[in-house]
Design a protein around this motif. Structure first.
Motif, PDB file in Angstrom:
ATOM      1  N   GLY A  66       0.822  -1.204   0.000  1.00  0.00           N
ATOM      2  CA  GLY A  66       0.000   0.000   0.000  1.00  0.00           C
ATOM      3  C   GLY A  66       0.853   1.250   0.000  1.00  0.00           C
ATOM      4  O   GLY A  66       2.036   1.230  -0.343  1.00  0.00           O
ATOM      5  N   ASP A  67       0.217   2.362   0.437  1.00  0.00           N
ATOM      6  CA  ASP A  67       0.913   3.641   0.336  1.00  0.00           C
ATOM      7  C   ASP A  67       2.107   3.748   1.270  1.00  0.00           C
ATOM      8  O   ASP A  67       3.069   4.474   0.987  1.00  0.00           O
ATOM      9  CB  ASP A  67      -0.056   4.801   0.577  1.00  0.00           C
ATOM     10  N   LEU A  68       2.131   3.004   2.390  1.00  0.00           N
ATOM     11  CA  LEU A  68       3.244   3.097   3.315  1.00  0.00           C
ATOM     12  C   LEU A  68       4.518   2.515   2.706  1.00  0.00           C
ATOM     13  O   LEU A  68       5.590   3.124   2.786  1.00  0.00           O
ATOM     14  CB  LEU A  68       2.914   2.393   4.627  1.00  0.00           C
ATOM     15  N   GLY A  69       4.422   1.323   2.086  1.00  0.00           N
ATOM     16  CA  GLY A  69       5.594   0.720   1.464  1.00  0.00           C
ATOM     17  C   GLY A  69       6.121   1.550   0.311  1.00  0.00           C
ATOM     18  O   GLY A  69       7.336   1.747   0.165  1.00  0.00           O
ATOM     19  N   MET A  70       5.211   2.060  -0.519  1.00  0.00           N
ATOM     20  CA  MET A  70       5.616   2.919  -1.630  1.00  0.00           C
ATOM     21  C   MET A  70       6.302   4.173  -1.103  1.00  0.00           C
ATOM     22  O   MET A  70       7.331   4.610  -1.640  1.00  0.00           O
ATOM     23  CB  MET A  70       4.390   3.306  -2.446  1.00  0.00           C
ATOM     24  N   ALA A  71       5.736   4.758  -0.060  1.00  0.00           N
ATOM     25  CA  ALA A  71       6.319   5.978   0.498  1.00  0.00           C
ATOM     26  C   ALA A  71       7.708   5.709   1.058  1.00  0.00           C
ATOM     27  O   ALA A  71       8.639   6.494   0.843  1.00  0.00           O
ATOM     28  CB  ALA A  71       5.409   6.538   1.587  1.00  0.00           C
ATOM     29  N   ARG A  72       7.874   4.615   1.784  1.00  0.00           N
ATOM     30  CA  ARG A  72       9.188   4.301   2.339  1.00  0.00           C
ATOM     31  C   ARG A  72      10.236   4.151   1.245  1.00  0.00           C
ATOM     32  O   ARG A  72      11.345   4.695   1.358  1.00  0.00           O
ATOM     33  CB  ARG A  72       9.105   3.010   3.157  1.00  0.00           C
ATOM     34  N   ALA A  73       9.888   3.434   0.195  1.00  0.00           N
ATOM     35  CA  ALA A  73      10.834   3.233  -0.895  1.00  0.00           C
ATOM     36  C   ALA A  73      11.146   4.539  -1.605  1.00  0.00           C
ATOM     37  O   ALA A  73      12.295   4.817  -1.972  1.00  0.00           O
ATOM     38  CB  ALA A  73      10.285   2.204  -1.881  1.00  0.00           C
ATOM     39  N   TYR A  74      10.137   5.380  -1.797  1.00  0.00           N
ATOM     40  CA  TYR A  74      10.317   6.646  -2.509  1.00  0.00           C
ATOM     41  C   TYR A  74      11.108   7.649  -1.670  1.00  0.00           C
ATOM     42  O   TYR A  74      12.043   8.293  -2.153  1.00  0.00           O
ATOM     43  CB  TYR A  74       8.954   7.222  -2.877  1.00  0.00           C
ATOM     44  N   VAL A  75      10.752   7.777  -0.396  1.00  0.00           N
ATOM     45  CA  VAL A  75      11.425   8.740   0.475  1.00  0.00           C
ATOM     46  C   VAL A  75      12.894   8.381   0.643  1.00  0.00           C
ATOM     47  O   VAL A  75      13.762   9.267   0.699  1.00  0.00           O
ATOM     48  CB  VAL A  75      10.713   8.807   1.836  1.00  0.00           C
ATOM     49  N   SER A  76      13.192   7.101   0.719  1.00  0.00           N
ATOM     50  CA  SER A  76      14.572   6.652   0.909  1.00  0.00           C
ATOM     51  C   SER A  76      15.398   6.726  -0.371  1.00  0.00           C
ATOM     52  O   SER A  76      16.613   6.534  -0.334  1.00  0.00           O
ATOM     53  CB  SER A  76      14.585   5.216   1.430  1.00  0.00           C
ATOM     54  N   GLY A  77      14.757   6.996  -1.506  1.00  0.00           N
ATOM     55  CA  GLY A  77      15.467   7.052  -2.779  1.00  0.00           C
ATOM     56  C   GLY A  77      15.630   5.701  -3.441  1.00  0.00           C
ATOM     57  O   GLY A  77      16.286   5.594  -4.481  1.00  0.00           O
ATOM     58  N   ASP A  78      15.027   4.652  -2.879  1.00  0.00           N
ATOM     59  CA  ASP A  78      15.113   3.315  -3.475  1.00  0.00           C
ATOM     60  C   ASP A  78      14.124   3.147  -4.625  1.00  0.00           C
ATOM     61  O   ASP A  78      14.233   2.201  -5.401  1.00  0.00           O
ATOM     62  CB  ASP A  78      14.835   2.248  -2.409  1.00  0.00           C
ATOM     63  N   LEU A  79      13.152   4.026  -4.708  1.00  0.00           N
ATOM     64  CA  LEU A  79      12.176   4.030  -5.792  1.00  0.00           C
ATOM     65  C   LEU A  79      12.140   5.432  -6.380  1.00  0.00           C
ATOM     66  O   LEU A  79      11.970   6.414  -5.644  1.00  0.00           O
ATOM     67  CB  LEU A  79      10.785   3.650  -5.263  1.00  0.00           C
TER      68      LEU A  79
END
Length: 433
Positions: A66-79
């Motif tokens: 969901g949005d939490l996993g996507m956000a974590r990956a995006y905020v960390s620069g992994d996505l």
């Protein structure tokens, strides 16, 4: 052991990361997806793309769907998202919202995806440092909406950096919905129009006293003092906001009329105010606390005084927790509800509601302009708070814009009066603003 003559052995089929992702989306991915294993999926000529850069990013996606996993990956620069600026990923969010419908894989597909991505060995990585504790762990900071816990979550959001807010919000330093007199109006013109509308709805006159709760950087306080000659007191739980507001008051020579205190609104003891404004505070109060909130504000007013409550609302009056991304990264403990609940709570505390107005489209425009400011000042914003925090803000503002455009959230101004004992409200026969 070697195979005997005539026997055959075939390796179990495996999916690439891109193939697995594509299978989980009904109709396929709407943008070009690439992954660190060299795989890709989606239209080759797509204007927008998504790049999963690391195994940690995959672990974020798979262990917090969901949005939490996507956000974590995006905020960390992994996505990463290509084709959009990280300060304004609006186009990508619209594309994903309109064209991404996840499907439940069959048991055999689920097994294949799990085996292909080696999900059994994926462990949840530590979340990015910008993430707040989950709700259940915030109990160490006190009960939800206790003074101590509210102080902590307000600091998490508002004590980021005054310089960062200056670059994103612009000179007005107004972190609430503006009012666009025309579609072409600038953000500064729209914020000034909003504060002026509040002053006119409150019927402010020279010499009156105004209390502004949740005053932010003191923009409403300074506007009311400068333009209407009232003696204005603002209170905020953010120490950085209070210090900035005090400096702005001194800089503008308004010290004889305007004051900003670092104080919980519940600790305001003064009474007899002609008007109370609450612009963007109700979202942090908690729905269960509306009765005491409105009772406290009512008791600050003199008979005939007016209250203007300006807050984000839902399009319904059913209790609903905010999504994980907003709760962990943006507004911990924030709560929204429909305008009907707000009006009912005000009425139940003896306030007479005189007017209600929905400014939903204006908030979409406000958010658009905040994204533009973030893009224009991206390098300095990153230098000030770090790329992860800057990404949080770009994602949050753009996502909120989509929500206001689609009617998922609204913005209501509710105007009420504390009437005299004989029922007089001192309100005109028709609105006069």
């Amino acid at each position: 052991m070697s195979s005997s003559p005539g026997s055959s052995s075939t390796a179990s089929p495996r999916l690439t990361i891109a193939q697995a992702m594509d299978r989980l989306v009904r109709g396929g991915l709407p943008l070009r997806f690439t992954a660190y294993d060299g795989s890709s999926a989606g239209p080759p000529d797509a204007a927008l793309g998504m790049d999963l850069r690391t195994e940690r990013g995959l672990a974020y996606l798979m262990t917090a769907p969901g949005d939490l996993g996507m956000a974590r990956a995006y905020v960390s620069g992994d996505l990463d998202l290509s084709g959009v600026h990280p300060g304004d990923p609006y186009d990508a969010l619209v594309l994903l919202k309109d064209n991404t419908k996840f499907r439940v894989p069959t048991p055999s597909e689920a097994l294949l995806i799990a085996r292909s991505l080696e999900l059994s060995r994926l462990r949840p990585p530590p979340p990015p440092p910008q993430e707040h504790l989950p709700r259940w762990r915030r109990a160490v900071e006190g009960l939800r909406h206790s003074m101590s816990r509210d102080a902590g979550v307000i600091s998490h959001h508002y004590d980021v950096s005054n310089r960062f807010y200056e670059m994103v919000l612009g000179p007005s330093m107004a972190y609430t919905c503006a009012l666009y007199p025309t579609p072409e109006a600038t953000l500064e013109e729209a914020q000034a129009a909003k504060f002026d509308l509040v002053c006119r709805k409150l019927g402010l006159q020279p010499g009156q006293r105004l209390l502004d709760v949740g005053c932010g950087w003191g923009t409403m306080v300074r506007h009311a003092a400068r333009e209407y000659g009232v003696k204005a007191l603002g209170v905020t739980l953010s120490l950085e906001q209070a210090e900035w507001g005090k400096e702005a008051i001194d800089r503008e020579g308004l010290g004889d009329l305007a004051e900003v205190r670092h104080l919980d609104y519940r600790d305001v003891a003064e009474t007899g105010f002609d008007a109370v404004s609450s612009i963007g505070l109700t979202e942090h109060v908690g729905v269960r606390n509306y009765p005491t909130y409105f009772a406290h504000l009512r008791d600050r007013l003199k008979p005939g005084g007016r209250l203007l409550n300006h807050s984000i609302t839902r399009q319904h009056n059913t209790r609903q927790e905010t999504g994980a991304f907003i709760d962990r990264y943006v507004f911990p403990d924030g709560e929204l509800i429909g305008s009907g609940t707000i009006i009912t709570a005000a009425q139940d505390q003896g306030l007479e509601v005189q007017h209600c107005e929905n400014l939903r489209p204006h908030y979409a425009s406000t958010l658009r302009d905040w994204n533009r400011n973030l893009v224009d000042n991206w390098d300095e914003c990153v230098a000030e708070v770090g790329e992860g925090t800057a990404r949080v803000w770009g994602l949050y503002i753009a996502g909120s814009r989509v929500g206001f455009e689609r009617g998922e959230v609204e913005l209501h101004q509710v105007l009420a009066t504390r009437n005299h004992a004989d029922g007089r409200s001192d309100f005109p026969m028709r609105p006069d603003w």
